[in-house]
Design a protein around this motif. Structure first.
Motif, mmCIF file in Angstrom:
data_model
loop_
_atom_site.group_PDB
_atom_site.id
_atom_site.type_symbol
_atom_site.label_atom_id
_atom_site.label_comp_id
_atom_site.label_asym_id
_atom_site.label_seq_id
_atom_site.Cartn_x
_atom_site.Cartn_y
_atom_site.Cartn_z
ATOM 1 N N ILE A 17 -10.884 28.589 11.262
ATOM 2 C CA ILE A 17 -9.427 28.130 10.795
ATOM 3 C C ILE A 17 -8.765 26.899 9.991
ATOM 4 N N THR A 18 -9.053 25.654 10.623
ATOM 5 C CA THR A 18 -8.969 24.615 10.608
ATOM 6 C C THR A 18 -9.648 24.154 9.327
ATOM 7 N N ALA A 19 -10.888 25.033 9.165
ATOM 8 C CA ALA A 19 -10.972 24.658 7.329
ATOM 9 C C ALA A 19 -10.635 24.914 6.331
ATOM 10 N N THR A 20 -9.853 26.344 7.023
ATOM 11 C CA THR A 20 -9.855 27.124 5.881
ATOM 12 C C THR A 20 -8.101 26.886 5.509
ATOM 13 N N ILE A 21 -7.636 26.024 6.416
ATOM 14 C CA ILE A 21 -5.971 25.611 6.354
ATOM 15 C C ILE A 21 -6.283 24.470 5.690
ATOM 16 N N LEU A 22 -7.085 23.422 5.996
ATOM 17 C CA LEU A 22 -7.618 22.634 4.647
ATOM 18 C C LEU A 22 -7.859 22.536 3.922
ATOM 19 N N ALA A 23 -8.786 23.512 3.432
ATOM 20 C CA ALA A 23 -8.881 24.013 2.198
ATOM 21 C C ALA A 23 -8.487 24.519 1.133
ATOM 22 N N ILE A 24 -7.069 25.456 1.725
ATOM 23 C CA ILE A 24 -5.745 25.713 1.062
ATOM 24 C C ILE A 24 -5.573 23.924 0.420
ATOM 25 N N VAL A 94 -15.682 20.512 11.990
ATOM 26 C CA VAL A 94 -14.107 21.154 10.642
ATOM 27 C C VAL A 94 -14.943 20.192 9.377
ATOM 28 N N ILE A 95 -15.611 18.955 9.525
ATOM 29 C CA ILE A 95 -15.401 18.916 8.057
ATOM 30 C C ILE A 95 -17.214 19.187 7.611
ATOM 31 N N ALA A 96 -17.973 19.753 8.548
ATOM 32 C CA ALA A 96 -19.077 20.323 7.733
ATOM 33 C C ALA A 96 -18.548 21.978 6.906
ATOM 34 N N ALA A 97 -17.963 22.785 7.935
ATOM 35 C CA ALA A 97 -16.996 23.943 7.597
ATOM 36 C C ALA A 97 -16.336 23.523 5.906
ATOM 37 N N LEU A 98 -15.735 22.615 6.275
ATOM 38 C CA LEU A 98 -14.739 21.839 5.000
ATOM 39 C C LEU A 98 -15.316 21.976 3.631
ATOM 40 N N VAL A 99 -16.730 21.564 4.079
ATOM 41 C CA VAL A 99 -17.220 21.126 2.635
ATOM 42 C C VAL A 99 -18.220 22.286 2.140
ATOM 43 N N VAL A 100 -18.851 23.531 3.163
ATOM 44 C CA VAL A 100 -19.789 24.164 2.802
ATOM 45 C C VAL A 100 -18.463 25.238 2.071
ATOM 46 N N SER A 101 -17.148 25.565 2.707
ATOM 47 C CA SER A 101 -16.197 26.928 2.279
ATOM 48 C C SER A 101 -15.475 26.846 1.054
ATOM 49 N N PRO A 103 -15.988 25.389 -1.904
ATOM 50 C CA PRO A 103 -15.970 25.653 -3.168
ATOM 51 C C PRO A 103 -14.893 27.215 -3.560
ATOM 52 N N PHE A 104 -15.516 27.806 -1.888
ATOM 53 C CA PHE A 104 -15.158 29.262 -2.878
ATOM 54 C C PHE A 104 -13.276 29.239 -2.588
ATOM 55 N N MET A 105 -12.922 28.759 -2.227
ATOM 56 C CA MET A 105 -11.348 28.891 -2.117
ATOM 57 C C MET A 105 -10.731 28.046 -4.095
ATOM 58 N N ILE A 106 -11.869 26.797 -4.166
ATOM 59 C CA ILE A 106 -11.533 25.881 -5.786
ATOM 60 C C ILE A 106 -11.906 27.551 -6.528
ATOM 61 N N LYS A 107 -13.062 27.465 -6.899
ATOM 62 C CA LYS A 107 -13.537 29.072 -7.883
ATOM 63 C C LYS A 107 -12.483 30.351 -8.151
ATOM 64 N N ALA A 149 -8.616 36.043 -2.230
ATOM 65 C CA ALA A 149 -9.694 36.093 -2.159
ATOM 66 C C ALA A 149 -10.415 35.129 -1.644
ATOM 67 N N GLY A 150 -9.866 33.971 -2.312
ATOM 68 C CA GLY A 150 -10.505 32.683 -1.718
ATOM 69 C C GLY A 150 -10.535 32.617 -0.317
ATOM 70 N N ILE A 151 -9.465 32.669 0.003
ATOM 71 C CA ILE A 151 -9.272 31.999 1.565
ATOM 72 C C ILE A 151 -10.094 33.233 2.334
ATOM 73 N N THR A 152 -10.498 34.168 1.980
ATOM 74 C CA THR A 152 -11.420 35.332 2.869
ATOM 75 C C THR A 152 -12.733 34.569 2.872
ATOM 76 N N LEU A 153 -12.893 34.868 1.897
ATOM 77 C CA LEU A 153 -14.395 33.866 1.807
ATOM 78 C C LEU A 153 -14.642 32.715 2.418
ATOM 79 N N THR A 154 -13.496 31.559 1.710
ATOM 80 C CA THR A 154 -13.498 30.234 2.436
ATOM 81 C C THR A 154 -13.795 30.353 4.076
ATOM 82 N N PHE A 155 -12.549 31.655 4.344
ATOM 83 C CA PHE A 155 -13.516 31.826 6.191
ATOM 84 C C PHE A 155 -14.513 32.461 6.845
#
Length: 223
Positions: A17-24, A94-101, A103-107, A149-155
């Motif tokens: 959840i934290t990584a997804t919020i940061l990704a957004i 959290v940082i690891a999860a953010l780094v790997v996820s 790209p899906f949000m951005i793309k 869709a990006g949020i779903t893939l990121t999570f």
């Protein structure tokens, strides 16, 4: 069978959840920039963003260790001046999860921005709308399906990360052990019943969350 500890599940949910919020927060502005930019710099940034998708998780973990480890300039600065330790902490997970996820949000967001009719953007600009106002009142509402869709893939990607998280956060019980790592540890000690139970729990949780997101998206579509 060993006792079922729910800490890995709760940690995985918190990290995801934290990584997804940061990704957004981080990813959508980057997607907007990449959508508008056209040059070597934007191409280079886009390439870097795609790397976590194609690189092995252990390679990503190694890069994070080199960048954020206690012996690195960044790691020493964070520890000495801000009292923040990244390696072998939930923050590292959290940082690891953010780094790997991320790209899906951005793309996904970038593709959605590109699909917006540019005549609407130009019309709003002619009417005197500021760029920031156009972004929040026109572009984001029109691109929301791709963003969801990006949020779903990121999570989902953050929830399932194993290799990068293991490299940077370790597998400390009741501290940094996420669900995928707990499953791996159960297999290592030969406790297949525990491993099967953890796999079943994680699968049910993942299906439930993704189903809820899909239902929410359909409700919004139907008005």
């Amino acid at each position: 069978m060993g006792d079922i500890n729910l800490f890995p599940l709760l940690l995985s949910l918190r990290v995801s959840i934290t990584a997804t919020i940061l990704a957004i927060v981080i990813g959508i502005p980057i997607a907007y920039y990449l959508h508008r930019a056209n040059g070597k710099m934007s191409d280079f940034i886009d390439t870097l963003i795609t790397l976590p998708i194609v690189l092995p998780p252990t390679v990503l973990g190694y890069y994070l260790l080199v960048l954020l480890g206690r012996n690195s300039p960044v790691g020493q600065f964070l520890e000495n001046y801000l009292d923040i330790t990244i390696v072998f902490t939930p923050t590292g997970a959290v940082i690891a999860a953010l780094v790997v996820s991320i790209p899906f949000m951005i793309k996904s967001a970038k593709t959605s921005f590109a699909s917006i009719d540019q005549d609407l953007i130009h019309s709003a600009a002619i009417l005197g709308r500021q760029r920031l106002n156009i972004f929040f009142t026109i572009m984001v509402p029109l691109a929301w399906r791709g963003i969801v869709a990006g949020i779903t893939l990121t999570f989902a990607r953050a929830m399932g990360d194993f290799g990068t998280t293991l490299m940077i956060a370790g597998s400390i019980p009741n501290e940094t052990m996420t669900m995928p790592i707990a499953i791996y540890d159960a297999l290592l000690v030969g406790d297949r019943i525990l491993a099967n139970t953890l796999v079943f729990i994680m699968t049910i949780v993942a299906i439930t969350i993704l189903y809820a997101i899909n239902r929410l998206e359909k409700r919004v579509i139907q008005g």
